[in-house]
Design a protein around this motif. Structure first.
Motif, PDB file in Angstrom:
ATOM      1  N   PRO A  42       0.819  -1.220   0.000  1.00 59.78           N
ATOM      2  CA  PRO A  42       0.000   0.000   0.000  1.00 59.78           C
ATOM      3  C   PRO A  42       0.851   1.267   0.000  1.00 59.78           C
ATOM      4  N   ALA A  43       0.389   2.255  -0.740  1.00 58.55           N
ATOM      5  CA  ALA A  43       1.086   3.535  -0.820  1.00 58.55           C
ATOM      6  C   ALA A  43       0.851   4.353   0.450  1.00 58.55           C
ATOM      7  N   ASP A  44       1.737   5.270   0.689  1.00 57.50           N
ATOM      8  CA  ASP A  44       1.599   6.229   1.780  1.00 57.50           C
ATOM      9  C   ASP A  44       0.778   7.409   1.264  1.00 57.50           C
ATOM     10  N   LEU A  45      -0.463   7.517   1.736  1.00 58.02           N
ATOM     11  CA  LEU A  45      -1.357   8.575   1.278  1.00 58.02           C
ATOM     12  C   LEU A  45      -1.323   9.807   2.179  1.00 58.02           C
ATOM     13  N   SER A  46      -0.436   9.814   3.170  1.00 58.14           N
ATOM     14  CA  SER A  46      -0.430  10.913   4.131  1.00 58.14           C
ATOM     15  C   SER A  46      -0.222  12.291   3.482  1.00 58.14           C
ATOM     16  N   PRO A  47       0.599  12.410   2.409  1.00 63.71           N
ATOM     17  CA  PRO A  47       0.716  13.735   1.793  1.00 63.71           C
ATOM     18  C   PRO A  47      -0.630  14.284   1.301  1.00 63.71           C
ATOM     19  N   LEU A  48      -1.462  13.405   0.759  1.00 62.03           N
ATOM     20  CA  LEU A  48      -2.779  13.849   0.295  1.00 62.03           C
ATOM     21  C   LEU A  48      -3.687  14.171   1.468  1.00 62.03           C
ATOM     22  N   LEU A  49      -3.642  13.326   2.504  1.00 59.96           N
ATOM     23  CA  LEU A  49      -4.503  13.530   3.667  1.00 59.96           C
ATOM     24  C   LEU A  49      -4.113  14.792   4.415  1.00 59.96           C
ATOM     25  N   ASN A  50      -2.824  15.059   4.499  1.00 57.62           N
ATOM     26  CA  ASN A  50      -2.364  16.264   5.207  1.00 57.62           C
ATOM     27  C   ASN A  50      -2.784  17.533   4.467  1.00 57.62           C
ATOM     28  N   ASN A  51      -2.811  17.452   3.150  1.00 52.90           N
ATOM     29  CA  ASN A  51      -3.220  18.628   2.370  1.00 52.90           C
ATOM     30  C   ASN A  51      -4.702  18.939   2.552  1.00 52.90           C
ATOM     31  N   LYS A  52      -5.453  17.917   2.963  1.00 55.23           N
ATOM     32  CA  LYS A  52      -6.894  18.135   3.184  1.00 55.23           C
ATOM     33  C   LYS A  52      -7.158  18.897   4.470  1.00 55.23           C
ATOM     34  N   GLN A  53      -6.219  18.827   5.379  1.00 53.11           N
ATOM     35  CA  GLN A  53      -6.430  19.452   6.667  1.00 53.11           C
ATOM     36  C   GLN A  53      -6.284  20.960   6.563  1.00 53.11           C
ATOM     37  N   PRO A  54      -7.074  21.711   7.366  1.00 50.99           N
ATOM     38  CA  PRO A  54      -6.973  23.175   7.324  1.00 50.99           C
ATOM     39  C   PRO A  54      -5.620  23.650   7.800  1.00 50.99           C
TER      40      PRO A  54
END
Length: 300
Positions: free
Chosen positions: A288-300
């Motif tokens: 599985p890929a690390d999706l944290s960069p995308l998830l972090n960008n979603k945060q305010p």
């Protein structure tokens, strides 16, 4: 004496009509389109033809055998356009029409895996390409015997920005490769990873070669992908990231294939066009890929 009845051997019905497929994209896409046309035409009892644009690219590398349709003839035929999505559907077994022109960029084993041997035969490399690939690998191997080559294809280029900005996805990061490479390091004592990429500078900075078992091949240019593809396809196993180029490397190599999976967010529009389970063979190993960069960008 009663005469024996002779067994009647049914002859295969001759293929009819004229079916073709668009020639869109680069090497991996063209291979997917070719294999899909080959399979669907055979499935429906039709004769497949490829367009000159496809022949010009694939025939440089492979001993493909489907006949080529003259461009002037293709332009004058009244085709029935038939769009394909990226995986096999039951209705594709019953396509009507003598003159069918497939659209889309299908690349899924679900279309053609039942005739895998025939597809692999179509994608037989020219002899001189085989010889060049083996000569290259023998040179980097040196005097070592019982050696294992693991192909690594790192797709970057347009995907670096396209995946996060358009598809809500990621490409392989530097955390993916140690996991994939250690899988093979734990199985084989004498091995060498052969890396090709359209982002070779990134690879040299982010793929750890402290063990001296990584060979960076090619110049990282996209203008002549055939050499890189052939080199990878003559390895024993595969590590791929994303893209049809890597998928076809794994399919032709056989062996074990490790791939990046779950590299999109659940609401990605990419998932309307693409199915993980129809793209990667069940026996392939997904990390599985690390999706944290995308998830972090979603945060305010």
């Amino acid at each position: 004496m009663p005469t024996e009845k002779k067994k009647v051997v049914e002859q295969p019905k001759p293929l009819t009509g004229m079916w073709t497929v668009n020639a869109i994209g680069r090497l991996g896409n063209l291979m997917g389109e070719y294999a899909t046309l080959y399979s669907l035409s055979k499935m429906n009892g039709r004769q497949a033809y490829i367009l000159p644009e496809m022949h010009n690219q694939l025939s440089k590398i492979f001993k493909i055998r489907l006949p080529v349709l003259n461009r002037d003839v293709a332009n004058r035929i009244k085709w029935r356009g038939y769009g394909l999505h990226d995986w096999m559907s039951e209705d594709y077994r019953h396509i009507e029409g003598e003159y069918v022109h497939f659209g889309g960029t299908p690349c899924s084993f679900t279309f053609y895996h039942h005739i895998k041997d025939e597809i692999l035969r179509e994608f037989t490399f020219h002899d001189f390409i085989k010889e060049e690939s083996y000569a290259y690998l023998n040179n980097v191997r040196g005097d070592k015997k019982n050696f294992t080559f693991v192909a690594i294809h790192v797709r970057r280029g347009d995907y670096v920005h396209g995946m996060p900005n358009t598809w809500k996805g990621v490409v392989a990061d530097n955390g993916y490769f140690p996991k994939a490479m250690d899988y093979f390091r734990n199985k084989y004592e004498s091995l060498l990873f052969i890396v090709t990429s359209n982002g070779m500078d990134w690879c040299k900075e982010n793929i750890n070669n402290s063990k001296g078992d990584v060979h960076f091949a090619g110049d990282g240019q996209e203008g002549s992908p055939g050499r890189d593809f052939a080199l990878l396809a003559h390895c024993n196993h595969t590590i791929m990231t994303v893209g049809t180029f890597g998928i076809w490397v794994g399919y032709l190599v056989g062996g074990e294939t490790i791939y990046l999976t779950n590299y999109t967010l659940p609401d990605s529009p990419f998932l309307k066009l693409f199915k993980y389970e129809a793209t990667f063979l069940p026996e392939w190993i997904g990390i599985p890929a690390d999706l944290s960069p995308l998830l972090n960008n979603k945060q305010p």
